[in-house]
Design a protein around this motif. Structure first.
Motif, mmCIF file in Angstrom:
data_model
loop_
_atom_site.group_PDB
_atom_site.id
_atom_site.type_symbol
_atom_site.label_atom_id
_atom_site.label_comp_id
_atom_site.label_asym_id
_atom_site.label_seq_id
_atom_site.Cartn_x
_atom_site.Cartn_y
_atom_site.Cartn_z
ATOM 1 N N GLY A 1 0.590 7.564 12.490
ATOM 2 C CA GLY A 1 0.425 6.278 13.155
ATOM 3 C C GLY A 1 1.490 5.298 12.727
ATOM 4 N N SER A 2 1.179 4.024 12.773
ATOM 5 C CA SER A 2 2.130 2.984 12.387
ATOM 6 C C SER A 2 2.411 3.050 10.891
ATOM 7 N N GLY A 3 3.680 2.928 10.549
ATOM 8 C CA GLY A 3 4.053 2.990 9.137
ATOM 9 C C GLY A 3 5.004 1.897 8.707
ATOM 10 N N LYS A 4 5.105 0.841 9.514
ATOM 11 C CA LYS A 4 6.141 -0.167 9.237
ATOM 12 C C LYS A 4 5.909 -0.941 7.955
ATOM 13 N N ARG A 5 4.679 -0.953 7.434
ATOM 14 C CA ARG A 5 4.419 -1.648 6.171
ATOM 15 C C ARG A 5 4.279 -0.665 5.005
ATOM 16 N N GLY A 6 4.625 0.601 5.256
ATOM 17 C CA GLY A 6 4.538 1.606 4.203
ATOM 18 C C GLY A 6 3.191 2.289 4.097
ATOM 19 N N GLN A 7 2.278 2.003 5.033
ATOM 20 C CA GLN A 7 0.900 2.504 4.920
ATOM 21 C C GLN A 7 0.756 4.004 5.104
ATOM 22 N N SER B 1 -9.062 8.997 -7.176
ATOM 23 C CA SER B 1 -9.002 10.321 -7.772
ATOM 24 C C SER B 1 -10.341 10.680 -8.403
ATOM 25 N N ALA B 2 -10.476 11.934 -8.774
ATOM 26 C CA ALA B 2 -11.723 12.416 -9.353
ATOM 27 C C ALA B 2 -12.056 11.717 -10.662
ATOM 28 N N ASN B 3 -11.050 11.244 -11.387
ATOM 29 C CA ASN B 3 -11.320 10.550 -12.641
ATOM 30 C C ASN B 3 -11.337 9.035 -12.494
ATOM 31 N N GLY B 4 -11.415 8.549 -11.246
ATOM 32 C CA GLY B 4 -11.614 7.126 -11.014
ATOM 33 C C GLY B 4 -10.373 6.279 -10.947
ATOM 34 N N GLU B 5 -9.215 6.887 -10.817
ATOM 35 C CA GLU B 5 -7.984 6.104 -10.646
ATOM 36 C C GLU B 5 -7.869 5.656 -9.190
ATOM 37 N N LEU B 6 -7.334 4.449 -8.998
ATOM 38 C CA LEU B 6 -7.123 3.924 -7.652
ATOM 39 C C LEU B 6 -5.642 3.896 -7.343
ATOM 40 N N PHE B 7 -5.277 4.455 -6.193
ATOM 41 C CA PHE B 7 -3.905 4.420 -5.697
ATOM 42 C C PHE B 7 -3.889 3.592 -4.420
ATOM 43 N N THR B 8 -2.924 2.699 -4.278
ATOM 44 C CA THR B 8 -2.779 1.903 -3.052
ATOM 45 C C THR B 8 -1.347 1.971 -2.564
ATOM 46 N N TRP B 9 -1.174 1.826 -1.253
ATOM 47 C CA TRP B 9 0.157 1.741 -0.663
ATOM 48 C C TRP B 9 0.054 1.031 0.676
ATOM 49 N N GLY B 10 1.210 0.605 1.206
ATOM 50 C CA GLY B 10 1.222 -0.174 2.434
ATOM 51 C C GLY B 10 1.498 -1.641 2.159
ATOM 52 N N ARG B 11 0.893 -2.491 2.953
ATOM 53 C CA ARG B 11 1.109 -3.929 2.823
ATOM 54 C C ARG B 11 0.713 -4.409 1.429
ATOM 55 N N GLY B 12 1.585 -5.218 0.818
ATOM 56 C CA GLY B 12 1.335 -5.693 -0.533
ATOM 57 C C GLY B 12 0.223 -6.723 -0.586
ATOM 58 N N PHE B 13 -0.505 -6.746 -1.688
ATOM 59 C CA PHE B 13 -1.554 -7.735 -1.919
ATOM 60 C C PHE B 13 -0.970 -8.952 -2.639
ATOM 61 N N CYS B 14 -1.630 -10.084 -2.459
ATOM 62 C CA CYS B 14 -1.263 -11.325 -3.160
ATOM 63 C C CYS B 14 0.191 -11.719 -2.913
#
Length: 388
Positions: free
Chosen positions: A177-183, A222-235
């Protein structure tokens, strides 16, 4: 000698409540209007809901028997009924009848995706950005199987505004799909759009158990509770082209994405958030990683209370506490907070869902872009003990 025996438990009763934006029929009330207070729906045709998926202005319901119902806005074919019509009441999606048991679904702004218990993926709706994954930019009014995954056993799908993420066998993740923000997370370079599934880079060796998408954001846990994010930046931070692990001492079991924020639920029932929300009195934690800073904010109002589930709309948030209470906060323009007005709320506020002779057994909350649903399973209050 007397002995206390519990009377047999009767069948659970299910309540479905909706409120917020409703002009496209997405509230299931048959009325095309916003509702500022929770509306108890009479859904006799919709038995035993196992999950809901709420999109831009449409809803997907799965039953415990694997049936699918959709309603709301259908202008791009996202309801899957073979037309572009809106539907203000739940309508069975006959496409899957007798052939597939649908076990999970997701709703984007104007597209839908369905996962069968056998691991097949189906999509329909707006395809103009390639978000249906069929190798073209064609919109579809009925679900079609995504051929790329025919032998890959799909586990979960997540739809953003104009993109989709798929978790499949081997804990691998694809985006399209759309990927212009890195999502899409497909490379270090900006990708405008992709209409065939492409591997998300940067998750090699990570045992992904959950994916999420909304707006131009993507996330994985992930299975051990790590969070990965990508795409539009926060804050206001720069866009992220490939998955980045959030530096935190916390372990997360759930993530809910909005357009400008992310809600995070820890294993011990705490709610944290990233991004621009209305909660300006949040307790802030600065987490350091090399020279960069990641801002996590603790959502106040839940001290001493365990939260069991979270949900996020475009710009509002919801949570279910251990006592079965539903609390909402954020943007309220369409009444999506369910407090009887259109006011914004900076902190979580209790939503009144009535009472009666039934005891809440399980509560689940779901957020669309500007509307909210709650599904409650209740049972009769315990009767007087019997003697034997």
């Amino acid at each position: 000698m007397s002995e206390l025996n519990e009377a047999p438990s009767p069948a659970d009763e299910e309540e479905v409540w909706s409120w917020g934006a409703g002009t496209d029929g997405q509230l299931g009330t048959s009325k095309l209007q916003d509702e500022h207070l929770p509306q108890l729906l009479s859904l006799t045709s919709l038995p035993s809901i196992s999950m809901l998926a709420c999109g831009g202005a449409h809803v997907i319901a799965l039953t415990s028997g694997g049936k699918v119902f959709t309603w709301g806005r259908g202008n791009s074919g996202q309801l899957g009924h073979g037309d572009n019509l809106n539907t203000s009441l739940p309508k069975p999606l006959s496409f899957f009848d007798g052939d597939y048991f649908i076990s999970q679904a997701s709703a984007g702004w104007s597209h839908s995706a369905f996962v069968s218990d056998s691991g097949s993926l189906f999509t329909c709706g707006n395809g103009s950005f390639g978000q249906l994954g069929h190798g073209d930019n064609i919109s579809l009014t009925s679900p079609a199987k995504v051929s790329y995954f025919v032998d890959k056993s799909v586990k979960m799908v997540a739809c953003g505004m104009r993109h989709s993420l798929v978790l499949f066998a081997g804990n691998q993740v694809c985006g399209f799909g759309s990927g212009k923000r890195g999502q899409l997370g497909v490379s270090s370079d900006r990708t405008k759009s992709v209409n065939l599934p492409c591997f998300v880079s940067g998750l090699e060796g990570v045992e992904v158990v959950r994916v999420a998408a909304n707006g131009d954001h993507s996330a994985a846990i992930s299975a051990n509770g790590e969070l990965f994010t990508w795409g539009r930046g926060f804050c206001g931070s720069p866009d992220v082209q490939t998955p980045q692990c959030l530096p935190s001492s916390q372990s997360f079991r759930e993530v809910a994405l909005g357009w400008n924020h992310a809600l995070l639920l820890t294993f011990d029932g705490k709610v944290l958030k990233l991004g621009n929300t209305l909660d300006k009195q949040s307790e802030k934690q600065q987490l350091q990683e090399d020279s960069s800073e990641t801002l996590l904010e603790k959502v106040i109002g839940f001290d001493g209370v365990e939260v069991l589930q979270i949900a996020a709309g475009a710009e509002h948030s919801a949570a279910v506490t251990e006592s079965g209470e539903v609390q909402t906060w954020g943007w309220g323009e369409h009444g999506q907070l369910g407090h009887g007005d259109t006011n914004d709320q900076t902190n979580p506020q209790l939503v009144s869902l009535g009472s009666g002779d039934l005891q809440t057994k399980e509560t689940n909350v779901y957020c669309g872009s500007g509307f909210t649903y709650v599904v409650r399973r209740k049972q009769q209050l315990s009767s007087s003990p019997t003697s034997s």
